[in-house]
Design a protein around this motif. Structure first.
Motif, PDB file in Angstrom:
ATOM      1  N   ILE A  15       0.785  -1.080  -0.274  1.00 29.33           N
ATOM      2  CA  ILE A  15       0.052  -0.034   0.184  1.00 29.33           C
ATOM      3  C   ILE A  15       0.886   1.233  -0.089  1.00 29.33           C
ATOM      4  O   ILE A  15       1.717   1.364   0.845  1.00 29.33           O
ATOM      5  N   GLU A  16       0.742   2.244  -1.077  1.00 32.04           N
ATOM      6  CA  GLU A  16       1.586   3.144  -1.153  1.00 32.04           C
ATOM      7  C   GLU A  16       0.575   4.557  -0.809  1.00 32.04           C
ATOM      8  O   GLU A  16      -0.519   4.584  -1.410  1.00 32.04           O
ATOM      9  N   GLN A  17       1.181   5.624  -0.270  1.00 33.11           N
ATOM     10  CA  GLN A  17       0.652   6.842  -0.149  1.00 33.11           C
ATOM     11  C   GLN A  17       0.638   7.538  -1.475  1.00 33.11           C
ATOM     12  O   GLN A  17       1.898   7.656  -2.014  1.00 33.11           O
ATOM     13  N   GLY A  18      -0.569   7.827  -2.180  1.00 30.06           N
ATOM     14  CA  GLY A  18      -0.653   8.120  -3.590  1.00 30.06           C
ATOM     15  C   GLY A  18       0.279   9.524  -3.975  1.00 30.06           C
ATOM     16  O   GLY A  18       0.916   9.617  -4.815  1.00 30.06           O
ATOM     17  N   ASP A  19       0.188  10.453  -3.036  1.00 29.77           N
ATOM     18  CA  ASP A  19       0.723  11.644  -3.439  1.00 29.77           C
ATOM     19  C   ASP A  19       2.180  11.764  -3.143  1.00 29.77           C
ATOM     20  O   ASP A  19       2.798  12.718  -3.686  1.00 29.77           O
TER      21      ASP A  19
END
Length: 738
Positions: free
Chosen positions: A179-183
């Motif tokens: 899971i990656e933080q989009g910004d």
């Protein structure tokens, strides 16, 4: 004051030197008997040592100083570095071997680097068996910009490459869920998953605290990291960090306490992969031959030390002094090293052949790897095998798929080596045998003498089973960690379908490539019935058509997880908004198209009722009552996905597939659609539009399926049409009255 200013400039200049640490040990036994005599980093891949690919990738990325940590058979690695071009006076990159025989893991290697105080600035951490044509220096620049800007606490940037499930270079042991933080590209969650995993427990705080997240299960670990200089120290401070995965998990767990963060970088248009077992060895070799790794291809990168490699049609590469007898045929994806001779009538395809090999007459070689000085005599058949340097295959020998012959093995003549056999040139010794007889026990010495004689007789018998002139002994793979079993280790020795997978090649047409991509996508998403051996052209007599050939493809793992998620949401009273978030996360995690989500949701609502009552999916009236309640309760959620005429048609087709799979429900299809109609999830117009659709070719499998479902839905359509006519008549009467 001048000397001080000069000193500061020297320090700044020194800090600008880009460093790299190469781990030239795999710390596992994935290559079985092959790496007993040579470290993996020096194994040839398309006739070039793996370590050379790694060092070349670092040099082209602007690295100026490299430390190669040498562990298992480290003297060979150090000797190779001494003889390499990197030791020349004009070399743009300084390569230093760091000997450490006591290292048993990457963690030990980095602790050794820390103890020697070799790292001064941000550095690249990479394995010694990587093939990459990407600019790692650009990742370093992004990492430095991040640490000098908003995220000063970022200690590592992990490099991943897009590779959908089912990709030939993606192994089971490398399946992961991120899971990656989009910004920001910050890593929020990391978990390695087993192939049969259906559930991933994600901390709720991640979903609640972050508005913009990206879920990945479509990534492959490149085993390339950009690290801050504090990373070796963190390994030293935490002796439970044995692998990079341990480090990543530890940082994520202690993030709130320590404040350290990890980010990711995703490679989309370049090549980067690690040779971690025979499956990836085979896959990456094919990629090199098919020129996906430019400029690291045989005719460019393999032409060195006075050897010239010629590139021919159908990806056939031959060195200048290769001897090919009349009648032999090199079909496609073949590399032949210098000094090799190929006899007449020999057929070779998808093979890499090293230097000074001798291939006899009427030999068939397919999807195999022959290293230097290999001899294959007349009338042999070799399919999907690895033959190390010095191997001799005598006449009339057949090597079945998955055979590995380690250094200097001799087999034959006139034998067949069974599939998956791994042979070595000397008997395998148990490293834990205790042969210490220093206590002087005569009986014990006598017993040991008898055992040795029995062992010698067994070894002679075993060697004869591989041919009268053989020099071969069976290798039994070791288990290298507590959570593995022997079956898993053996399976990792060779890919599941190495010889029969027809991969894309540079000379194939665009249409052929698109067809193969669609096939691979279908395999990744799953078919109508994952446990069924039914072929697509087999007609079901009860249906009148072949269901597997015309039903929407369904990822069974995704579908089961969707049902479980909805059941849990209902039980735990999760709000619709949060449930939508979880469903969207599943969509990204399993990389399924939105149409599959839409088609699956109504079916999952029915199965939710069965699951909550611990019942099977049947035509029980209680399940239909529950389905009606579920549809009414979750109508707003369903309408978020089934929101226009096009998506309503997808939902109806999804229900059609559902009743085809569950034969008891087929007469109840009108009732299922009617419940969705009553809840305003489906409109009358969409139902009639689906029913009257004639977009299928008459007589085709799809047309037969549609006709079958139309007969089932006929009562509902008739009722809708009659109701519409009555409504029209009433409107007309009202107009007349007025």
């Amino acid at each position: 004051m001048a000397p001080k200013g000069k000193g500061r400039n020297e320090d700044l200049k020194q800090e600008d030197v880009l460093q790299a640490v190469v781990i030239a040990d795999s710390f596992n036994v994935r290559f079985g008997p092959v790496t007993r005599d040579k470290p993996r980093a020096l194994l040839p891949l398309v006739n070039v040592p793996l370590l050379d690919y790694t060092l070349e990738a670092l040099a082209t990325s602007g690295v100026q100083e490299v430390f190669v940590v040498c562990c298992h058979l480290g003297d060979q690695v150090r000797g190779h570095i001494r003889q390499s071009k990197w030791q020349d006076c004009g070399s743009p990159m300084a390569v230093t071997a760091v000997m450490s025989d006591s290292c048993l893991s990457m963690g030990d290697a980095l602790r050794e680097i820390d103890s020697k105080a070799l790292i001064r600035t941000d550095f690249i951490l990479i394995m010694g068996d990587i093939v990459a044509n990407m600019d790692i220096g650009q990742v370093v620049k992004e990492h430095k910009a991040r640490t000098q800007g908003k995220d000063k606490s970022s200690v590592m940037t992990l490099v991943f490459r897009v590779a959908q499930p089912g990709h030939r270079a993606r192994t089971k042991e490398e399946n992961m869920f991120l899971i990656e933080q989009g910004d920001t590209g910050r890593l929020l969650y990391f978990k390695k998953t087993k192939d049969d995993s259906r559930k991933i427990a994600v901390p709720m705080d991640i979903l609640m605290e972050h508005d913009d997240i990206i879920v990945h299960n479509d990534l492959m670990d490149c085993h390339i990291s950009v690290c801050s200089p504090s990373v070796p120290t963190l390994f030293t401070d935490n002796f439970d960090y044995q692998t990079r995965d341990d480090f990543v998990k530890g940082i994520l767990i202690d993030e709130e306490i320590m404040g350290n963060k990890i980010h990711i970088n995703i490679v989309r248009d370049k090549f980067a992969a690690r040779v971690s077992n025979m499956q990836t060895y085979d896959a990456i070799s094919k990629d090199v031959i098919c020129r996906w790794t430019l400029p690291y291809v045989p005719d460019i990168y393999g032409s060195g030390s006075g050897e010239r490699v010629k590139y021919g049609p159908h990806n056939v590469y031959c060195s200048k002094d290769v001897t090919l007898a009349r009648g032999c045929e090199l079909k496609r994806d073949v590399v032949v090293g210098s000094g090799t001779r190929v006899g007449s009538g020999t057929d070779i395809s998808r093979c890499v052949i090293g230097k000074n090999c001798h291939i006899g007459d009427n030999v068939t070689l397919h999807n195999s790897y022959l290293w230097d000085n290999v001899r294959v005599e007349d009338n042999c058949e070799v399919d999907t095998a690895l033959l190390c340097s010095g191997v001799s295959v005598l006449s009339n020998v057949v090597l079945k798929r998955g055979v590995i012959l380690a250094w200097n093995v001799v087999v034959g003549p006139n034998v067949t080596i069974a599939q998956g056999t791994q042979l070595m040139s000397e008997p395998q010794r148990d490293e834990f045998d205790d042969n210490d007889l220093s206590f002087g026990d005569d009986d014990a010495q006598q017993l040991q003498s008898v055992k040795e004689k029995q062992g010698e007789n067994e070894e002679e018998t075993e060697a004869e089973s591989y041919g009268a002139q053989s020099k071969a002994f069976l290798f039994k793979p070791y288990v290298d960690s507590d959570d593995e079993d022997e079956a898993a280790v053996i399976e990792c020795q060779w890919g599941k379908s190495a010889s029969d997978s027809e991969e894309r090649n540079s000379y194939e047409s665009e249409s052929e490539s698109e067809e193969e991509e669609e096939d691979s996508e279908g395999e990744a998403m799953g078919d109508f019935d994952a446990d069924s051996e039914e072929e697509e052209d087999v007609v079901d007599s009860a249906l009148g058509f072949s269901p597997k050939a015309c039903m929407m493809r369904r990822n069974t793992d995704f579908y089961q997880e969707l049902v479980d998620t909805i059941v849990r949401g209902h039980t735990e009273k999760i709000t619709d908004d949060n449930l939508i978030l979880e469903i969207n996360s599943l969509k990204h995690a399993y990389t399924v198209p939105i149409d599959e989500v839409i088609a699956s949701l109504p079916c999952a609502m029915f199965e939710m009722g069965a699951s909550l009552n611990n019942a099977k999916v049947t035509a029980d009236s209680k399940l239909f009552v529950l389905f009606k309640k579920n549809v009414e309760r979750y109508a707003p959620l369903l309408s978020k996905y089934i929101k226009n005429a096009e998506t309503q048609l997808v939902a109806i087709n999804g229900l059609g597939d559902f009743v085809i799979r569950n034969s008891e429900l087929r007469p109840k299809l009108p009732q299922l659609i009617n419940f969705l109609y009553d809840a305003d999830v489906l409109s009358e117009g969409s139902i009639l539009s689906w029913f009257n659709s004639n977009r299928f070719q008459p007589g085709s499998n799809d047309a037969l399926r549609h006709e079958f479902l139309k007969k089932l839905v006929q009562p509902l359509v008739k009722w809708l049409q009659e109701a519409e006519e009555e409504s029209s008549e009433e409107d007309d009467d009202d107009d007349d009255d007025e």
